[in-house]
Design an enzyme around this catalytic site. Structure first.
Site, PDB file in Angstrom:
ATOM      1  N   ARG A  72      -1.724   5.927  25.362  1.00 58.14           N
ATOM      2  CA  ARG A  72      -1.123   4.595  25.537  1.00 58.14           C
ATOM      3  C   ARG A  72      -0.366   4.266  24.267  1.00 58.14           C
ATOM      4  O   ARG A  72      -0.939   4.257  23.177  1.00 58.14           O
ATOM      5  CB  ARG A  72      -2.220   3.550  25.788  1.00 58.14           C
ATOM      6  CG  ARG A  72      -1.721   2.144  25.634  1.00 58.14           C
ATOM      7  CD  ARG A  72      -2.675   1.106  26.146  1.00 58.14           C
ATOM      8  NE  ARG A  72      -2.769   1.130  27.584  1.00 58.14           N
ATOM      9  CZ  ARG A  72      -3.185   0.096  28.329  1.00 58.14           C
ATOM     10  NH1 ARG A  72      -3.538  -1.039  27.759  1.00 58.14           N
ATOM     11  NH2 ARG A  72      -3.254   0.197  29.652  1.00 58.14           N
ATOM     12  N   HIS A 126       3.872   2.504  33.827  1.00 62.08           N
ATOM     13  CA  HIS A 126       2.396   2.434  33.866  1.00 62.08           C
ATOM     14  C   HIS A 126       1.897   3.181  35.114  1.00 62.08           C
ATOM     15  O   HIS A 126       1.367   2.582  36.048  1.00 62.08           O
ATOM     16  CB  HIS A 126       1.966   0.969  33.878  1.00 62.08           C
ATOM     17  CG  HIS A 126       0.536   0.734  33.482  1.00 62.08           C
ATOM     18  ND1 HIS A 126      -0.327   1.756  33.114  1.00 62.08           N
ATOM     19  CD2 HIS A 126      -0.203  -0.413  33.387  1.00 62.08           C
ATOM     20  CE1 HIS A 126      -1.511   1.240  32.823  1.00 62.08           C
ATOM     21  NE2 HIS A 126      -1.459  -0.065  32.979  1.00 62.08           N
ATOM     22  N   GLN A 181      -1.775   2.855  36.584  1.00 61.18           N
ATOM     23  CA  GLN A 181      -2.045   1.558  37.205  1.00 61.18           C
ATOM     24  C   GLN A 181      -1.607   1.534  38.667  1.00 61.18           C
ATOM     25  O   GLN A 181      -2.342   1.107  39.565  1.00 61.18           O
ATOM     26  CB  GLN A 181      -1.285   0.457  36.430  1.00 61.18           C
ATOM     27  CG  GLN A 181      -1.396  -0.927  37.057  1.00 61.18           C
ATOM     28  CD  GLN A 181      -2.792  -1.491  36.985  1.00 61.18           C
ATOM     29  OE1 GLN A 181      -3.391  -1.487  35.926  1.00 61.18           O
ATOM     30  NE2 GLN A 181      -3.326  -1.980  38.105  1.00 61.18           N
ATOM     31  N   ASP A 212       2.049  -9.910  36.832  1.00 56.83           N
ATOM     32  CA  ASP A 212       1.600  -9.331  35.557  1.00 56.83           C
ATOM     33  C   ASP A 212       1.759 -10.420  34.494  1.00 56.83           C
ATOM     34  O   ASP A 212       2.463 -11.413  34.708  1.00 56.83           O
ATOM     35  CB  ASP A 212       2.493  -8.108  35.247  1.00 56.83           C
ATOM     36  CG  ASP A 212       2.091  -7.356  33.985  1.00 56.83           C
ATOM     37  OD1 ASP A 212       0.982  -7.605  33.459  1.00 56.83           O
ATOM     38  OD2 ASP A 212       2.881  -6.519  33.517  1.00 56.83           O
ATOM     39  N   CYS A 253      -2.416  -6.491  37.737  1.00 58.12           N
ATOM     40  CA  CYS A 253      -2.936  -5.342  36.999  1.00 58.12           C
ATOM     41  C   CYS A 253      -3.979  -5.763  35.965  1.00 58.12           C
ATOM     42  O   CYS A 253      -4.796  -4.946  35.560  1.00 58.12           O
ATOM     43  CB  CYS A 253      -1.795  -4.576  36.344  1.00 58.12           C
ATOM     44  SG  CYS A 253      -0.756  -5.597  35.277  1.00 58.12           S
ATOM     45  N   ARG A 272      -9.033   1.812  38.958  1.00 58.11           N
ATOM     46  CA  ARG A 272      -8.467   2.443  37.765  1.00 58.11           C
ATOM     47  C   ARG A 272      -9.254   3.703  37.420  1.00 58.11           C
ATOM     48  O   ARG A 272      -8.709   4.710  37.015  1.00 58.11           O
ATOM     49  CB  ARG A 272      -8.459   1.472  36.562  1.00 58.11           C
ATOM     50  CG  ARG A 272      -7.642   0.211  36.726  1.00 58.11           C
ATOM     51  CD  ARG A 272      -6.166   0.500  37.015  1.00 58.11           C
ATOM     52  NE  ARG A 272      -5.606   1.471  36.097  1.00 58.11           N
ATOM     53  CZ  ARG A 272      -5.275   1.224  34.811  1.00 58.11           C
ATOM     54  NH1 ARG A 272      -5.400   0.010  34.328  1.00 58.11           N
ATOM     55  NH2 ARG A 272      -4.793   2.176  34.031  1.00 58.11           N
TER      56      ARG A 272
HETATM   57  N1  NVA Z   1       2.988  -5.399  31.130  1.00 58.08           N
HETATM   58  C1  NVA Z   1       1.688  -5.443  30.511  1.00 58.08           C
HETATM   59  C2  NVA Z   1       0.713  -4.632  31.283  1.00 58.08           C
HETATM   60  C3  NVA Z   1      -0.683  -4.661  30.755  1.00 58.08           C
HETATM   61  C4  NVA Z   1      -1.621  -3.811  31.535  1.00 58.08           C
HETATM   62  C5  NVA Z   1       1.790  -4.944  29.077  1.00 58.08           C
HETATM   63  O1  NVA Z   1       2.478  -3.959  28.840  1.00 58.08           O
HETATM   64  O2  NVA Z   1       1.195  -5.565  28.191  1.00 58.08           O
HETATM   65  N1   CP Z   2      -4.203  -2.987  33.606  1.00 59.78           N
HETATM   66  C1   CP Z   2      -4.423  -2.397  32.412  1.00 59.78           C
HETATM   67  O1   CP Z   2      -3.783  -1.405  32.038  1.00 59.78           O
HETATM   68  O2   CP Z   2      -5.406  -2.978  31.685  1.00 59.78           O
HETATM   69  P1   CP Z   2      -5.786  -2.666  30.162  1.00 59.78           P
HETATM   70  O3   CP Z   2      -4.581  -3.070  29.337  1.00 59.78           O
HETATM   71  O4   CP Z   2      -6.980  -3.485  29.882  1.00 59.78           O
HETATM   72  O5   CP Z   2      -6.030  -1.197  30.020  1.00 59.78           O
END
Ligand code: NVA
Ligand code: CP
Length: 316
Positions: free
Chosen positions: A102, A129, A132, A226, A267, A295
């Site tokens: 990540r 993502h 997800q 989101d 998500c 997940r």
């Molecule tokens: N769009 C959000 C998704 C988090 C799971 C982010 O990138 O922070």
């Molecule tokens: N939805 C998701 O990716 O959650 P986290 O950021 O908690 O991993």
């Protein structure tokens, strides 16, 4: 061609998605169905951004496969002191059977994939993502079954990483997917839309970009949203962004415009009172906890099949 990595949602073929969803459904019923698949093996989980679900899902997925998850924070690696991504990839490949990462830049994930000899899985970048959206589609399938003709799947919010995943997966599945976003800088990336449309042209899907949330919500089977401020978004833009996105909040009123059997998806993490009303996310149409549960089942399926070399990838 055998697919080594899952770097982007659009890397997956429809057959890959079907295999992953089917295996994940099995792992939902019996988490330990393949409990020696990773015996005496390790999987690195390398994160430069916060995570609750993806980390928990990945670590438990590896444990259920009989392996050892090794969690690595970006700022604790030598990469923070100038070791190259390529060298980091080569080192990780000596110890681990797969790597879930990540981070911010998609290019970092692509570079790790190019230099690692083990499967590299995108656990979220600023661009995409993929893990997800597989959980999302397993949740959708549990609710609506395989018959999705005539159904509309709507994302409301800014054009971000989740939007990329939503549009690409909808295109792969031959679905009618909508992204309802503000116009201008928070609309989805034009290149993402063009590529999703090219995939949809082959699959029979339909990609719609709308700027009117009520038009988007009309007869929708799924209303998905989101957070408005993604990890790494500039704080200086928060006020302006919140104002522009306010009409896209998923309210009771917006939900009432959807199909009779519509569901609410997110998500997570969520900000009640911002992108969604508390009564919607905590209400009877919300499937967020099942979505979060998947997940783990879907990441477990991704690791299982990538390590076995059983995904073939989309034709490019
Ligand atoms: N769009 C959000 C998704 C988090 C799971 C982010 O990138 O922070
Ligand atoms: N939805 C998701 O990716 O959650 P986290 O950021 O908690 O991993």
């Amino acid at each position: 061609m055998q697919m080594k990595d899952l770097l982007r949602t659009e890397d997956l073929s429809r057959a890959d998605v079907e295999l992953l969803l089917s295996t994940a459904a099995d792992f939902a019923k019996d988490p330990t169905k393949a409990s020696s698949a990773l015996a005496h093996k390790s999987v690195a989980i390398y994160m430069s951004k916060p995570s609750t679900r993806t980390r928990l899902a990945s670590e438990t997925a590896v444990a259920h496969l009989g392996g050892t998850p090794i969690f690595l924070r970006g700022d604790e690696l030598q990469i923070g002191r100038g070791e190259t991504i390529a060298d980091t990839a080569r080192v990780m490949s000596q110890f681990c059977s797969a790597l879930l990462i990540r981070t911010y830049a998609q290019s970092e994930v692509d570079e790790l994939g190019a230099h690692a000899t083990i499967p590299v899985i995108n656990g979220l970048t600023d661009y995409d993502h993929p893990t997800q959206v597989l959980a999302d589609w397993l949740t959708i399938r549990e609710k609506f079954g395989n018959e999705i003709a005539g159904r509309k799947f709507v994302y409301l919010g800014d054009g971000n990483n989740v939007t990329t995943a939503w549009l690409m997966m909808g295109a792969i599945m031959g679905a009618h997917v909508v992204a309802a976003t503000p116009e201008g800088k928070w609309a989805p990336d034009a290149d993402v839309v063009a590529r999703a449309r090219a995939i949809a042209a082959v699959s029979g899907g339909r990609i719609e970009i709308l700027h009117d949330p009520e038009l988007a919500a009309k007869d929708a089977s799924v209303l998905y949203t989101d957070v408005w401020m993604s990890m790494g978004d500039p704080e200086a833009e928060r006020k302006e962004k919140e104002k522009v996105l306010a009409p896209f909040a998923v309210t009771e009123k917006l939900m009432s415009m959807g199909a009779k059997d519509s569901i609410f998806m997110h998500c997570l993490p969520a900000h009640r009172g911002e992108e969604v009303e508390a009564s919607v996310i905590d209400g009877p149409r919300s499937v967020i906890w099942r979505e979060a549960f998947h997940r783990r089942t879907t990441i477990q399926a991704i690791i299982y099949h990538l390590v076995r070399g059983e995904l073939n990838g989309a034709q490019k």
